[in-house]
Write an enzyme that holds these catalytic residues in place. Structure first.
Site, PDB file in Angstrom:
ATOM      1  N   TYR A 186     -72.452  45.384 -59.392  1.00 42.18           N
ATOM      2  CA  TYR A 186     -71.067  45.710 -59.003  1.00 42.18           C
ATOM      3  C   TYR A 186     -70.983  45.931 -57.489  1.00 42.18           C
ATOM      4  CZ  TYR A 186     -66.570  48.319 -59.111  1.00 42.18           C
ATOM      5  OH  TYR A 186     -65.280  48.760 -58.906  1.00 42.18           O
ATOM      6  N   SER A 206     -64.146  48.576 -53.248  1.00 47.09           N
ATOM      7  CA  SER A 206     -64.527  49.826 -53.914  1.00 47.09           C
ATOM      8  C   SER A 206     -65.344  50.677 -52.939  1.00 47.09           C
ATOM      9  CB  SER A 206     -65.408  49.489 -55.131  1.00 47.09           C
ATOM     10  OG  SER A 206     -66.007  50.655 -55.665  1.00 47.09           O
ATOM     11  N   LYS A 218     -68.813  44.032 -54.646  1.00 41.96           N
ATOM     12  CA  LYS A 218     -67.808  44.752 -53.851  1.00 41.96           C
ATOM     13  C   LYS A 218     -68.150  44.740 -52.359  1.00 41.96           C
ATOM     14  CE  LYS A 218     -64.952  45.866 -57.202  1.00 41.96           C
ATOM     15  NZ  LYS A 218     -63.570  45.329 -57.216  1.00 41.96           N
TER      16      LYS A 218
END
Ligand code: NAD
Length: 256
Positions: free
Chosen positions: A158, A145, A162
């Site tokens: 998150y 991401s 990532k």
């Protein structure tokens, strides 16, 4: 000279293929001649992805597979290989989003859940894909991401997962490059998918808020990510090893 992708009779294995980027990638590979094993946690959306693959005259294999469970992945990889033939290409796309939350307000359970799917899930997927590919070699593309290359407010867990994918992919690329297994990652920006709909709230205001992060002034399409996956997996992308390919409309290049 026109450059086209030809994956005729290649076998592709995709996690999280029931929606968004995973589904578009399955369709793009099928359009380029590949047979595709589509895996996800629920059956019905997978059947629709399989239908899209078969519409190109290619074979689809559907397997329920939860990437938090190593046994589930190992079984899906084995069954896909038994049905379609040895896996040439794997796309580790399954992932979940983090509702925006400052770090100290993120519960331990929520942190563990994000790590289990978004980081450990990629570890387990790569592990069983590499073992299945063995000396035949192959290509593995992991979906990271923009949150894999920059920090994002409210996204500590998150972003940790990532960023972790990139370190893992680069290291594994070194482990297996000489064996002919090419491992890379893609870092998408804001892409129009059900995940982004949930993240933005799907309202005009929510959509405008996320699009404001994009210098290009729009969301990316799933096809714009799928085409990057195809390039990395093709002979033309064969010299990219351990690469983190940012495809993000300029979201992470600097301050505008
Ligand atoms: P999506 O929610 O539309 O699709 C994700 C798929 O992953 C779903 O079908 C879901 O069922 C599956 N999944 C979730 N948990 C799973 C598990 N434990 N095991 C197997 N499958 C599981 O999301 P998307 O936007 O298509 O995202 C795909 C990937 O791209 C994710 O890794 C996401 O983090 C990443 N990504 C998305 C965007 C974006 O803007 N949409 C941006 C950057 C990165």
């Amino acid at each position: 000279m026109p450059i086209t992708f030809d994956f005729t009779d290649k076998v592709v294995f995709i996690t999280g293929a029931g929606s968004g980027i995973g589904r578009a990638t399955a369709e793009a590979f099928a359009a380029a001649g590949a047979d595709v094993a589509v895996t996800d946690t629920t059956d019905e959306p997978l059947r629709e992805t399989a239908r899209l693959v078969e519409a190109y005259g290619r074979r689809a294999f559907v397997a329920l597979c939860d990437v938090t469970d190593g046994r589930s992945i190992e079984d899906a990889v084995t069954a896909a290989g038994d049905t379609l033939g040895p896996i040439d290409i794997a796309v580790n796309n399954a992932g979940i989003e983090q509702p925006p939350t400052p770090l100290a307000e993120t519960s331990e359970d929520e942190f563990d859940r994000l790590m289990a799917v978004d980081l450990r899930g990629v570890f387990l997927s790569m592990k069983y894909e590499v073992l299945a590919m063995g000396e035949r070699g192959g290509s593995i593309v992991n979906i990271s991401s923009g949150a894999g290359v920059v920090g994002i407010k409210g996204q500590a867990a998150y972003a940790a997962a990532k960023h972790g994918i990139l370190g893992m992919a680069k290291s594994a690329a070194l482990d297996y490059a000489a064996q002919g297994i090419q491992i890379n990652a893609i870092c998408p920006g804001i892409i129009e998918t059900p995940m982004m709909d949930r993240f933005s709230g799907g309202t005009p205001e929510g959509r405008a808020r996320v699009i404001a992060q994009e210098p290009i002034g729009r969301m990316g399409t799933t096809e714009e990510i799928a085409s990057a996956v195809l390039w990395l997996s093709s002979d033309l992308g064969g010299f990219a090893v351990g690469h983190a390919l940012v495809v993000d409309g300029g979201q992470t290049i600097g301050i505008s």
